[in-house]
Scaffold this active site. Structure first.
Site, PDB file in Angstrom:
ATOM      1  N   ASN A  97      49.296  86.351  90.476  1.00  0.00           N
ATOM      2  CA  ASN A  97      48.515  87.170  91.399  1.00  0.00           C
ATOM      3  C   ASN A  97      49.247  87.364  92.723  1.00  0.00           C
ATOM      4  O   ASN A  97      50.044  86.516  93.131  1.00  0.00           O
ATOM      5  CB  ASN A  97      47.141  86.530  91.658  1.00  0.00           C
ATOM      6  CG  ASN A  97      46.337  86.401  90.370  1.00  0.00           C
ATOM      7  OD1 ASN A  97      46.626  87.073  89.378  1.00  0.00           O
ATOM      8  ND2 ASN A  97      45.359  85.522  90.373  1.00  0.00           N
ATOM      9  N   HIS A 114      55.000  87.007  91.196  1.00  0.00           N
ATOM     10  CA  HIS A 114      55.124  88.455  91.357  1.00  0.00           C
ATOM     11  C   HIS A 114      55.034  88.887  92.815  1.00  0.00           C
ATOM     12  O   HIS A 114      54.843  90.063  93.099  1.00  0.00           O
ATOM     13  CB  HIS A 114      54.052  89.180  90.519  1.00  0.00           C
ATOM     14  CG  HIS A 114      54.202  88.905  89.053  1.00  0.00           C
ATOM     15  ND1 HIS A 114      53.166  89.056  88.151  1.00  0.00           N
ATOM     16  CD2 HIS A 114      55.247  88.445  88.330  1.00  0.00           C
ATOM     17  CE1 HIS A 114      53.581  88.739  86.937  1.00  0.00           C
ATOM     18  NE2 HIS A 114      54.840  88.342  87.012  1.00  0.00           N
TER      19      HIS A 114
HETATM   20  N1  APR Z   1      37.529  83.905  84.626  1.00  0.00           N
HETATM   21  C1  APR Z   1      38.592  83.587  83.842  1.00  0.00           C
HETATM   22  N2  APR Z   1      39.304  84.508  83.133  1.00  0.00           N
HETATM   23  C2  APR Z   1      38.899  85.795  83.215  1.00  0.00           C
HETATM   24  C3  APR Z   1      37.797  86.207  83.996  1.00  0.00           C
HETATM   25  C4  APR Z   1      37.107  85.197  84.719  1.00  0.00           C
HETATM   26  N3  APR Z   1      36.038  85.510  85.475  1.00  0.00           N
HETATM   27  N4  APR Z   1      37.647  87.566  83.857  1.00  0.00           N
HETATM   28  C5  APR Z   1      38.639  87.970  83.036  1.00  0.00           C
HETATM   29  N5  APR Z   1      39.378  86.917  82.631  1.00  0.00           N
HETATM   30  C6  APR Z   1      40.566  86.911  81.773  1.00  0.00           C
HETATM   31  C7  APR Z   1      40.612  88.010  80.731  1.00  0.00           C
HETATM   32  O1  APR Z   1      40.014  87.564  79.521  1.00  0.00           O
HETATM   33  C8  APR Z   1      42.127  88.191  80.557  1.00  0.00           C
HETATM   34  O2  APR Z   1      42.626  87.330  79.549  1.00  0.00           O
HETATM   35  O3  APR Z   1      41.661  87.144  82.633  1.00  0.00           O
HETATM   36  C9  APR Z   1      42.708  87.783  81.903  1.00  0.00           C
HETATM   37  C10 APR Z   1      43.244  88.930  82.734  1.00  0.00           C
HETATM   38  O4  APR Z   1      44.350  89.467  82.046  1.00  0.00           O
HETATM   39  P1  APR Z   1      45.196  90.630  82.728  1.00  0.00           P
HETATM   40  O5  APR Z   1      44.283  91.639  83.288  1.00  0.00           O
HETATM   41  O6  APR Z   1      46.242  91.039  81.738  1.00  0.00           O
HETATM   42  O7  APR Z   1      45.903  89.933  83.991  1.00  0.00           O
HETATM   43  P2  APR Z   1      47.197  89.027  84.011  1.00  0.00           P
HETATM   44  O8  APR Z   1      47.302  88.200  82.772  1.00  0.00           O
HETATM   45  O9  APR Z   1      47.221  88.317  85.298  1.00  0.00           O
HETATM   46  O10 APR Z   1      48.389  90.116  84.002  1.00  0.00           O
HETATM   47  C11 APR Z   1      49.700  89.624  84.155  1.00  0.00           C
HETATM   48  O11 APR Z   1      50.495  91.896  84.308  1.00  0.00           O
HETATM   49  O12 APR Z   1      50.399  94.059  85.066  1.00  0.00           O
HETATM   50  C12 APR Z   1      50.962  92.831  85.273  1.00  0.00           C
HETATM   51  O13 APR Z   1      51.770  92.173  87.376  1.00  0.00           O
HETATM   52  C13 APR Z   1      50.606  92.290  86.628  1.00  0.00           C
HETATM   53  O14 APR Z   1      50.503  89.955  87.270  1.00  0.00           O
HETATM   54  C14 APR Z   1      50.011  90.915  86.335  1.00  0.00           C
HETATM   55  C15 APR Z   1      50.511  90.626  84.933  1.00  0.00           C
END
Ligand code: APR
Length: 239
Positions: A97, A114
């Site tokens: 994040n 990132h």
């Molecule tokens: N508590 C815990 N987990 C949650 C919640 C919550 N309230 N709400 C959603 N999630 C989970 C979802 O199930 C999903 O698996 O959080 C995850 C979010 O996934 P992504 O949206 O893909 O985010 P992330 O994994 O951080 O993405 C990684 O992708 O686009 C790039 O740079 C961007 O840092 C980011 C990277």
């Protein structure tokens, strides 16, 4: 869960690998899933160096909107539980994040894989700066006259080597890795849990949904960050 609580009691160094999901309950959109940012915006048009070259003002203003959202957001009970755990264990946070909420919750050892949305850098020279609360229009570098850009990792860009090295060292030296709120779809962040596994760390996934690495986990907690983290650490009293 008693097996996990026993391991938690025996743990010495805990590393959290976090993603957008831990900030979802602070009102910050995740990237994937039904209301995800990438369902509404093409990442190649907003989060890549070519996008910035093609339309710097569009990209800069999109990040301005996200900065505003992140500045008015507050750390939630999940961020706070991780920060409070520092009173009981050696805790490091490796986050994908860019919102700075772990630090605002009080976490002291945070590796931002990132980058951070409030940091900016010149597209040409090595000028860098950190924005406070104000949001300006597209900025020109004072030392060389080129555009400033958000100092974050865009698609197609590599992570800063020193940041990656720090994240790997944490992952190789922990006895528990708790993976919170990430779809584990982006590399190299998703490989960090394999470094921890190689060091025989206990792997815990805290996420309402499965991920491609759920089968690698020793424990899966299908809850949200604010539901799952305070309960998990209740063995240390209400933290
Ligand atoms: N508590 C815990 N987990 C949650 C919640 C919550 N309230 N709400 C959603 N999630 C989970 C979802 O199930 C999903 O698996 O959080 C995850 C979010 O996934 P992504 O949206 O893909 O985010 P992330 O994994 O951080 O993405 C990684 O992708 O686009 C790039 O740079 C961007 O840092 C980011 C990277």
């Amino acid at each position: 869960m008693s097996g996990l609580k026993n391991r938690l009691e025996k743990s010495k160094k805990i590393v959290f690998l976090t993603g957008a999901g831990i900030s979802q309950e602070s009102g910050i959109a995740t990237f994937r899933g039904k209301d995800g940012l990438w369902q509404r915006y093409d990442p190649m048009k907003f989060a890549s160096i070519q996008a910035f070259i093609d339309n710097p003002k569009l990209v800069w203003n999109w990040y301005n909107d996200r900065r505003r959202e992140m500045l008015v957001a507050n750390p939630n009970l999940g961020h706070i539980a991780i920060a409070n755990l520092q009173n009981y264990r050696h805790v490091s946070v490796v986050t994908q994040n860019i919102d700075g909420l772990h630090q605002r919750a009080g976490s002291r050892d945070v590796v931002e894989l990132h980058g951070n949305i409030f940091d900016t850098k010149c597209t040409k020279c090595d000028f860098k700066s950190t924005m406070k609360s104000e949001f300006f229009d597209l900025q020109i570098c004072k030392s060389c006259g080129s555009y400033l850009r958000p100092d974050v990792v865009w698609f197609g860009e590599g992570l800063k080597q020193e940041i990656w090295n720090e994240a790997v060292i944490h992952s190789m030296n922990c006895d528990m890795m708790i993976v919170v709120g990430t779809s584990l779809t982006v590399s190299p962040a998703n490989s960090l849990l394999l470094y921890a596994k190689r060091n025989h760390a206990t792997l815990v996934e805290l996420n309402p949904a499965n991920s491609p690495y759920s089968d690698e986990m020793d424990f899966c907690i299908r809850k949200t960050a604010t539901e799952g983290l305070p309960t998990l650490f209740s063995i240390f009293g209400t933290i």
